[in-house]
Scaffold this active site. Structure first.
Site, PDB file in Angstrom:
ATOM      1  NE  ARG A  90      -2.374   1.563   3.474  1.00 35.87           N
ATOM      2  CZ  ARG A  90      -3.072   2.056   4.503  1.00 35.87           C
ATOM      3  NH1 ARG A  90      -4.381   2.059   4.468  1.00 35.87           N
ATOM      4  NH2 ARG A  90      -2.455   2.516   5.570  1.00 35.87           N
ATOM      5  CE1 TYR A 129      -7.157   5.028  -3.854  1.00 34.82           C
ATOM      6  CE2 TYR A 129      -8.686   3.230  -4.297  1.00 34.82           C
ATOM      7  CZ  TYR A 129      -7.400   3.684  -4.081  1.00 34.82           C
ATOM      8  OH  TYR A 129      -6.356   2.792  -4.117  1.00 34.82           O
ATOM      9  CG  HIS A 240     -12.048  -2.233  -0.991  1.00 38.53           C
ATOM     10  ND1 HIS A 240     -11.441  -1.001  -1.143  1.00 38.53           N
ATOM     11  CD2 HIS A 240     -11.785  -2.916  -2.131  1.00 38.53           C
ATOM     12  CE1 HIS A 240     -10.846  -0.944  -2.316  1.00 38.53           C
ATOM     13  NE2 HIS A 240     -11.044  -2.087  -2.944  1.00 38.53           N
ATOM     14  CD  GLU A 243      -7.635  -6.446   0.093  1.00 36.32           C
ATOM     15  OE1 GLU A 243      -8.141  -5.295   0.126  1.00 36.32           O
ATOM     16  OE2 GLU A 243      -6.780  -6.779  -0.747  1.00 36.32           O
ATOM     17  CG  HIS A 277     -11.027  -7.986  -1.464  1.00 43.90           C
ATOM     18  ND1 HIS A 277     -10.299  -8.505  -2.501  1.00 43.90           N
ATOM     19  CD2 HIS A 277     -10.766  -6.648  -1.460  1.00 43.90           C
ATOM     20  CE1 HIS A 277      -9.605  -7.538  -3.086  1.00 43.90           C
ATOM     21  NE2 HIS A 277      -9.870  -6.402  -2.474  1.00 43.90           N
ATOM     22  CG  ASP A 328      -8.108  -5.442  -6.198  1.00 46.10           C
ATOM     23  OD1 ASP A 328      -8.104  -4.197  -6.271  1.00 46.10           O
ATOM     24  OD2 ASP A 328      -8.011  -6.051  -5.116  1.00 46.10           O
TER      25      ASP A 328
HETATM   26 ZN   LIG Z   1      -9.687  -2.885  -4.532  1.00 44.13          ZN
END
Ligand SMILES: [Zn+2]
Length: 450
Positions: A90, A129, A240, A243, A277, A328
């Site tokens: 991330r 986003y 989401h 996950e 997910h 994804d």
């Molecule tokens: Zn995603």
């Protein structure tokens, strides 16, 4: 009118493909889908078909990629330093996000969507986003980044559901957005809705939807605002969900319940909602999702890339959740791989085979994904449906000798030869007709990673 003769075509409600099917298209819709014979020679009908174009191999409905973050394509092959877990991945993803502007976003998304077209994907759901400029300052047009995605899909020749995503907080406890996350935020859910209300794309290839990034990113008291906006406008809503176990733990610590329970209590679940997910639901969560007919979008290649775990796909389907598939993070763009992974991952977990039939995997990859993205008139080779066709060769090194019904366990995206979207050819003989995908991808990725 255009006419096509598929050597094999997979028709609705059939357990396996049918030989010699004549397909007629007028104004982007199927007007006839006619099986010609009963196992005769594949050329038997040609004499009477005149100008029909032959499609050797297996022809499928258009594949729907129900979960995409286009800009993550720039991360492919770059996230293996150190332990490379979800959280280190991330931080690299944030570094790319920091460098994008509407022009570089357009270039990267155009190449990514064109890669999808080559893989037989005729419709994508973009979970979007990355809304604002550096530091969170809106662009002169606050939907400039959305416009870039709409244009990218048009260039690539595929349909788009733009799932405009509310991303308002940095954690379940309401931590304010910080650093790269500030580009994602609109302040609160009402201001998110105001911005999205101002974005009304009229192009035929695009529809709007809403998304809640996650219970980490939308405070509980604002969940109903986003869900209500989607409901009032009759649009799909994606989120989401679970996950990572860490999301479940944080939600229990702050709210005393699981993320699924929290979404349920705030009116987020339902037949127009898709949970993305759902890798770590409790048994009660599975029941909540199923009873509410909330869809589940599985993203197996991303989930394995990020070491997320294996979601209980069979149990969720049995509980009542329709399944769809997404690439994804685009570690892989190949819905054949996503589809067979649903079955193969279940085998690894249970040490038993035979959880999903090939036809069930096809349904998830086609009609399931289209329904999750708000296109109820696509995903089936049937009269009246949008004329999307994907032809897979059965004479490659991978697919030679494979019975057509086994294609989902043998073919890869590289075996796709022809793709038609809304009656328009987009890919022929394995080549995109308008985009030099490899060259444009290399340039677009270099521009945001160099
Ligand atoms: Zn995603």
């Amino acid at each position: 009118m255009s006419k096509w003769l598929a050597e094999y075509a997979w028709l609705p409600e059939r357990a396996e493909p049918t030989r010699d099917v004549l397909i007629e298209v007028v104004d982007g819709r199927f007007t006839a889908v006619t099986p010609l014979g009963h196992g005769g020679s594949p050329t038997a009908g040609v004499e009477v078909l005149g100008d029909a174009v032959r499609l050797p191999g297996l022809t499928l409905p258009g594949l729907a990629n129900a979960h995409s973050h286009a800009f993550h394509r720039a991360l492919r092959g770059r996230t293996h330093d150190g332990r490379g877990d979800f959280w280190s991945w991330r931080s690299l993803m944030y570094a790319i996000a920091t460098r994008l502007d509407p022009d570089s976003y357009l270039a990267l998304a155009r190449a990514t969507y064109a890669e999808m077209a080559l893989a037989g994907i005729t419709c994508v759901g973009e979970f979007h986003y990355l809304h604002h400029g550096p530091g969170g300052t809106p662009y002169a047009d606050p939907n400039a980044m959305s416009d870039a995605l709409v244009e990218a899909a048009a260039h690539a020749g595929i349909r788009l559901t733009l799932l405009d995503t509310a991303y308002l907080a940095g954690g379940v406890d309401g931590t304010p957005l910080a650093g790269p996350q500030r580009r994602f935020g609109d302040g609160d859910a009402l201001r998110w809705a105001e911005r999205v209300d101002a974005f009304r794309p009229s192009d035929d290839h695009v529809r709007l939807g809403a998304a809640i990034h996650s219970v980490r990113a939308v405070p509980a008291e604002q969940l109903a605002t986003v869900a209500g906006w989607a409901d009032r406008n009759g649009l799909p809503l994606h989120v989401h969900l679970s996950e990572q176990p860490a999301e479940n733990d944080a939600c229990r610590a702050v709210h005393g319940c699981t993320p699924t329970r929290l979404l349920s209590d705030h009116g987020v679940l339902g037949r127009h909602t898709t949970a993305v997910h759902a890798t770590h639901p409790t048994a009660a969560d599975v029941a909540l999702l199923g009873e509410s007919r909330t869809g589940v979008c599985l993203c197996p290649t991303t989930e394995r890339d990020l070491a997320d775990g294996i979601g209980p796909a069979r149990r969720m389907a049995d509980a009542g959740s329709p399944l769809s598939l997404g690439s994804d993070s685009h570690a892989v763009v190949d819905l054949f791989e996503e589809a067979r992974a649903v079955e193969l991952d279940e085998r690894l977990r249970t040490r038993a085979r035979g959880h999903f039939s090939p036809a069930a995997l096809l349904t998830a990859a086609t009609v399931g994904g289209h329904a999750a993205l708000g296109w109820g008139d696509a995903g089936r080779l049937a009269v009246g449906q949008r004329a999307d066709l994907v032809t897979v060769r059965l004479d490659s090194a991978r697919t030679a000798g494979v019975p057509p019904v086994g294609a989902f366990f043998a073919a890869t995206a590289a075996d796709v030869t022809h793709v038609m979207v809304d009656g328009r050819p987009v890919v022929a003989d394995g080549r995109h007709l308008t985009v030099d995908v490899a060259t444009e991808m290399a340039d677009a990725v270099a521009a945001v990673t160099a």
